[in-house]
Design a protein around this motif. Structure first.
Motif, mmCIF file in Angstrom:
data_model
loop_
_atom_site.group_PDB
_atom_site.id
_atom_site.type_symbol
_atom_site.label_atom_id
_atom_site.label_comp_id
_atom_site.label_asym_id
_atom_site.label_seq_id
_atom_site.Cartn_x
_atom_site.Cartn_y
_atom_site.Cartn_z
ATOM 1 N N TYR A 1 -5.337 -2.156 -15.189
ATOM 2 C CA TYR A 1 -6.038 -1.324 -14.196
ATOM 3 C C TYR A 1 -5.622 0.117 -14.419
ATOM 4 C CZ TYR A 1 -7.757 -5.099 -11.169
ATOM 5 O OH TYR A 1 -8.449 -6.162 -10.649
ATOM 6 N N VAL B 1 -4.546 -12.236 -7.383
ATOM 7 C CA VAL B 1 -5.807 -11.786 -6.794
ATOM 8 C C VAL B 1 -5.589 -10.829 -5.623
ATOM 9 C CG1 VAL B 1 -7.942 -12.576 -5.701
ATOM 10 C CG2 VAL B 1 -6.956 -13.879 -7.579
ATOM 11 N N GLY B 2 -4.584 -11.083 -4.792
ATOM 12 C CA GLY B 2 -4.300 -10.177 -3.682
ATOM 13 C C GLY B 2 -3.913 -8.796 -4.177
ATOM 14 N N SER B 3 -3.148 -8.750 -5.246
ATOM 15 C CA SER B 3 -2.771 -7.463 -5.839
ATOM 16 C C SER B 3 -3.995 -6.747 -6.385
ATOM 17 C CB SER B 3 -1.744 -7.669 -6.958
ATOM 18 O OG SER B 3 -0.565 -8.230 -6.445
ATOM 19 N N HIS B 4 -4.891 -7.485 -7.006
ATOM 20 C CA HIS B 4 -6.112 -6.868 -7.543
ATOM 21 C C HIS B 4 -6.882 -6.164 -6.432
ATOM 22 C CE1 HIS B 4 -6.155 -10.329 -10.747
ATOM 23 N NE2 HIS B 4 -5.071 -9.587 -10.811
ATOM 24 N N ARG B 5 -6.979 -6.821 -5.272
ATOM 25 C CA ARG B 5 -7.699 -6.216 -4.133
ATOM 26 C C ARG B 5 -7.016 -4.914 -3.696
ATOM 27 N NH1 ARG B 5 -8.300 -11.733 -2.469
ATOM 28 N NH2 ARG B 5 -6.466 -11.531 -1.141
ATOM 29 N N GLU C 1 -7.765 -2.155 -6.319
ATOM 30 C CA GLU C 1 -9.158 -1.708 -6.230
ATOM 31 C C GLU C 1 -9.406 -0.892 -4.965
ATOM 32 O OE1 GLU C 1 -11.202 -5.435 -6.775
ATOM 33 O OE2 GLU C 1 -10.604 -5.529 -8.887
ATOM 34 N N ARG C 2 -8.777 -1.285 -3.857
ATOM 35 C CA ARG C 2 -8.916 -0.549 -2.606
ATOM 36 C C ARG C 2 -8.378 0.879 -2.758
ATOM 37 N NH1 ARG C 2 -6.564 -4.137 0.427
ATOM 38 N NH2 ARG C 2 -4.566 -3.114 0.679
ATOM 39 N N THR D 1 0.833 -1.201 0.000
ATOM 40 C CA THR D 1 0.000 0.000 0.000
ATOM 41 C C THR D 1 0.867 1.249 0.000
ATOM 42 O OG1 THR D 1 -1.791 -1.156 1.145
ATOM 43 C CG2 THR D 1 -1.797 1.251 1.265
#
Length: 167
Positions: free
Chosen positions: A163, A133-137, A140-141, A108
């Protein structure tokens, strides 16, 4: 010091840290399953070559208690390190946090630093593998949204999602 009190420092990488950054980013990609496609193994060498990309992009590190725990390649205005950036867009590439340091805010912090450095860009873009998938979250956050029209594949079997963020 508790996790809540922990402060992740971010700054430009120093040449003496390039080897550590390359190792960490490659380890993170392996741990996340991003280097499993048959034609993607060569990419580990690319990830480790931090010195090679430092001349054409900004290398940012995350430090936890003085130790390098992550890194990212930031491309503020195109050039040879840009994969998908168009005119006026900044690009984030090769984000990785040491597997044993994940969940402490380093990813982050690195992303926020890239966003901060993108103040003059009209958009920020990045590519990520479908398995991350963890990176996608994380993306998006932070307000990034998918732009499927810009998805691409650098080699067969490695599908990258796009993205974007409009700061």
């Amino acid at each position: 010091m508790s996790i809540e009190e922990r402060v992740i420092e971010v700054r430009d990488a120093r040449p003496a840290e390039y080897e550590a950054v390359g190792k960490i980013v490659a380890e993170a990609f392996y741990a996340d399953g991003q280097l499993e496609a048959p034609d993607s193994a060569f990419y580990a060498d690319v990830l480790r070559d931090v010195a090679g990309r430092a001349a054409a992009a900004e290398i940012i590190v995350a430090l936890d208690d003085g130790a390098v725990v992550g890194g990212v390649t930031f491309v503020p205005r195109g050039g040879p390190m840009a994969d998908i950036a168009r005119d006026g867009e900044a690009e984030i590439r090769m984000l990785g946090v040491a597997p044993d340091a994940q969940g402490r805010g380093a990813g982050t912090a690195l992303m926020r630093e890239c966003i901060k450095r993108s103040a003059d860009a009209r958009r920020i873009v990045l590519s990520t593998q479908t398995v991350a998938v963890g990176s996608h979250r994380l993306y998006e956050r932070l307000g990034f949204v998918r732009e499927p029209a810009r998805d691409w594949a650098p080699v067969p079997g490695v599908d990258l999602l796009c993205y974007v963020l409009e700061p």
